[in-house]
Design an enzyme around this catalytic site. Structure first.
Site, short mmCIF file in Angstrom:
data_model
loop_
_atom_site.label_atom_id
_atom_site.label_comp_id
_atom_site.label_asym_id
_atom_site.label_seq_id
_atom_site.Cartn_x
_atom_site.Cartn_y
_atom_site.Cartn_z
N LYS A 193 13.01 2.59 -26.26
CA LYS A 193 11.58 2.83 -26.51
C LYS A 193 10.87 2.93 -25.16
O LYS A 193 10.85 1.99 -24.38
CB LYS A 193 10.99 1.69 -27.34
CG LYS A 193 9.49 1.83 -27.53
CD LYS A 193 8.94 0.83 -28.52
CE LYS A 193 7.43 0.94 -28.60
NZ LYS A 193 6.84 0.05 -29.59
N LYS A 246 12.88 6.62 -29.18
CA LYS A 246 11.48 6.96 -29.37
C LYS A 246 10.74 7.10 -28.06
O LYS A 246 10.96 6.28 -27.19
CB LYS A 246 10.90 5.86 -30.25
CG LYS A 246 9.53 5.36 -29.98
CD LYS A 246 9.18 4.24 -30.88
CE LYS A 246 7.66 4.27 -30.95
NZ LYS A 246 7.05 3.04 -31.20
C1 PBG Z 1 4.18 -1.40 -31.84
C2 PBG Z 1 4.57 0.00 -32.13
C3 PBG Z 1 4.10 1.16 -31.51
C4 PBG Z 1 4.70 2.23 -32.16
C5 PBG Z 1 5.55 1.68 -33.12
N1 PBG Z 1 5.47 0.30 -33.08
C6 PBG Z 1 3.08 1.36 -30.48
C7 PBG Z 1 3.26 0.88 -29.13
O1 PBG Z 1 4.33 0.43 -28.72
O2 PBG Z 1 2.25 0.91 -28.41
C8 PBG Z 1 4.44 3.67 -31.86
C9 PBG Z 1 4.53 4.57 -33.02
C10 PBG Z 1 3.89 5.90 -32.89
O3 PBG Z 1 3.29 6.28 -31.85
O4 PBG Z 1 3.95 6.62 -33.87
N2 PBG Z 1 4.88 -2.02 -30.82
ZN ZN Z 2 3.87 -3.92 -30.07
#
Ligand code: PBG
Ligand code: ZN
Length: 324
Positions: A193, A246
Site C-alpha cells: 500500500k 494498491k
Molecule cells: C484507510 C484506508 C484508505 C483507503 C483504504 N483504507 C485511505 C488511506 O490510507 O488514506 C484508500 C481507499 C481508496 O482510496 O479508495 N487506511
Molecule cells: Zn488508515
C-alpha cells in the site's frame, strides 16, 4: 510469414484466444456506513458513491445482491472521534453493527463481508495509528487493531482487511483471532500500500484525512517496487491469506511482481482517485466510460490479480451481464 491478424478476424475467433477475463464473482464493492439516521449522502468527489446510515443500507445492499456481486468491503464513519480511535474497536461501533445487520438478513447474509481495519476514520488526528509527540506509534497500535479485528469477526465478518500499514500487524491480528477462536477467519492484508495521492476522494468519503502531516512514515514510497516484495513476504510469514496491492492502475508492475514471486491470491484495489478520474472524464464526454473501465479491469487481471476491489463494481456487473 507470421500474420497475427489471422486470429483477430471475427469476434468468435477473438473470444477463443482471449487470455484474460473478469467475472462478477471476482469483484469486491466498497460500502461506506455512517452513524446516524436516514442518510444517503453522495460523496462529492465520487459521483455515484454514497454514505449510508444503517437504516438505509438496504438500498445499497439490494443493488449489490441483485447485481450478483458476492462481496463487499465495509468502511465505517463514526459520529465521534477521539485520540485513540475507540470507535474502531467498540463492540457496538458502526462496523460491527452493520455486520450484525447484514448477517441477520436472509437476503444479505451470504455476502462475503470484508471488514477494513484501521484507526484513521476514528481518530481525531486522522492517522492510522496512535500518536505521541507527533510520531505515529507502531507497536502500541497493534493491540487496538487486533481488538478491532476480533470485534468484527465476532460480529460475523468473513474476512479481516488491515489497511493501517503498521509493521507486524498481520501477526498480531492472526494471533488475536486464533485466541478468540476465529481460526477460520482469513486475513486480506493491504501489503503493498503506497503513500498515494490517489486516496484523496476516499478521505472525503471516510472523513479520514490526516489532520497534520502525511502517511509517508507508514505507507510505502511510490518509488519502491522491490520493497513491496518484502512487505508481501513478511505479511505471508505472519499469516496473511490474501494480498492487496494498491493503488492498482499506476502500480500494475507491483501486481505482476507479486504474481511472479508468490503463490497467493492477489487483490487489486482500484482506488478512489482512479475512480474519480474516470468518472470526471466520462461526465465531460471525453472518454467512453464502459470501454475504459472494462479495459482497466482486464489490465488488473492481465497483471496477475485474481480479484478487484472497485467502486465501479455495480457498473461492471451490469456491463458483464449485458455482454453475456
Ligand atoms: C484507510 C484506508 C484508505 C483507503 C483504504 N483504507 C485511505 C488511506 O490510507 O488514506 C484508500 C481507499 C481508496 O482510496 O479508495 N487506511
Ligand atoms: Zn488508515
Amino acid at each position: 510469414m507470421d500474420r497475427t491478424r489471422r486470429l483477430r478476424r471475427t469476434e468468435n475467433l477473438r473470444s477463443m484466444v482471449r487470455e484474460n477475463h473478469i467475472r462478477v464473482d471476482e469483484l469486491i464493492y466498497p460500502v461506506f456506513v455512517i452513524a446516524g439516521k436516514d442518510i444517503c449522502k453522495e460523496v462529492s468527489s465520487m459521483p455515484g458513491i454514497n454514505q449510508y446510515s444503517l437504516d438505509r443500507l438496504h438500498e445499497e445492499l439490494d443493488r449489490v445482491v441483485d447485481a450478483k456481486i458476492k462481496s463487499i468491503l465495509l468502511f465505517g464513519i463514526p459520529d465521534h472521534k477521539d485520540e485513540v480511535g475507540s470507535g474502531a474497536y467498540d463492540a457496538h461501533g458502526i462496523v460491527p453493527e452493520a455486520i450484525r445487520y447484514i448477517k441477520s438478513q436472509d437476503k444479505y447474509k451470504d455476502l462475503v463481508v470484508v471488514a477494513d481495519v484501521c484507526l484513521c476514520e476514528y481518530t481525531s488526528h486522522g492517522h492510522c495509528g496512535l500518536i505521541k509527540g507527533g510520531e505515529i506509534l507502531n507497536d502500541e497500535t497493534l493491540p487496538l487493531l487486533a481488538k478491532a479485528s476480533v470485534e468484527y469477526a465476532k460480529a460475523g465478518a468473513d474476512i479481516i482487511a488491515p489497511s493501517d500499514m503498521m509493521d507486524k500487524r498481520v501477526g498480531a491480528i492472526r494471533k488475536a483471532l486464533d485466541e478468540a477462536g476465529y481460526i477460520n477467519t482469513p486475513i486480506m492484508s493491504y501489503s503493498a500500500k503506497f503513500a498515494s495521492g490517489y486516496y484523496g476522494p476516499f478521505r472525503d468519503a471516510a472523513h479520514s484525512a490526516p489532520g497534520f502531516g502525511d502517511r509517508k512514515t507508514y505507507q510505502m514510497d511510490p518509488a519502491n517496487g522491490r520493497e513491496a516484495m518484502r512487505e508481501v513476504e513478511e505479511d505471508l510469514k505472519e499469516g496473511a491469506d490474501l494480498i492487496i496491492a494498491k493503488p492498482a492502475m499506476a502500480y500494475s508492475d507491483i501486481i505482476r511482481d507479486i504474481a511472479n514471486n508468490f503463490n497467493v491470491p492477489i487483490v487489486a484495489y482500484n482506488v478512489s482517485g482512479e475512480y474519480s478520474m474516470v468518472k470526471a472524464a466520462a461526465a465531460e464526454g471525453w472518454i467512453d466510460e464502459k470501454k475504459i473501465v472494462m479495459e482497466n479491469m482486464i489490465s488488473f487481471k492481465r497483471a496477475g490479480a485474481k480479484m478487484v476491489i472497485t467502486y465501479h463494481a455495480l457498473d461492471v456487473a451490469k456491463w458483464l451481464k449485458e455482454d453475456e
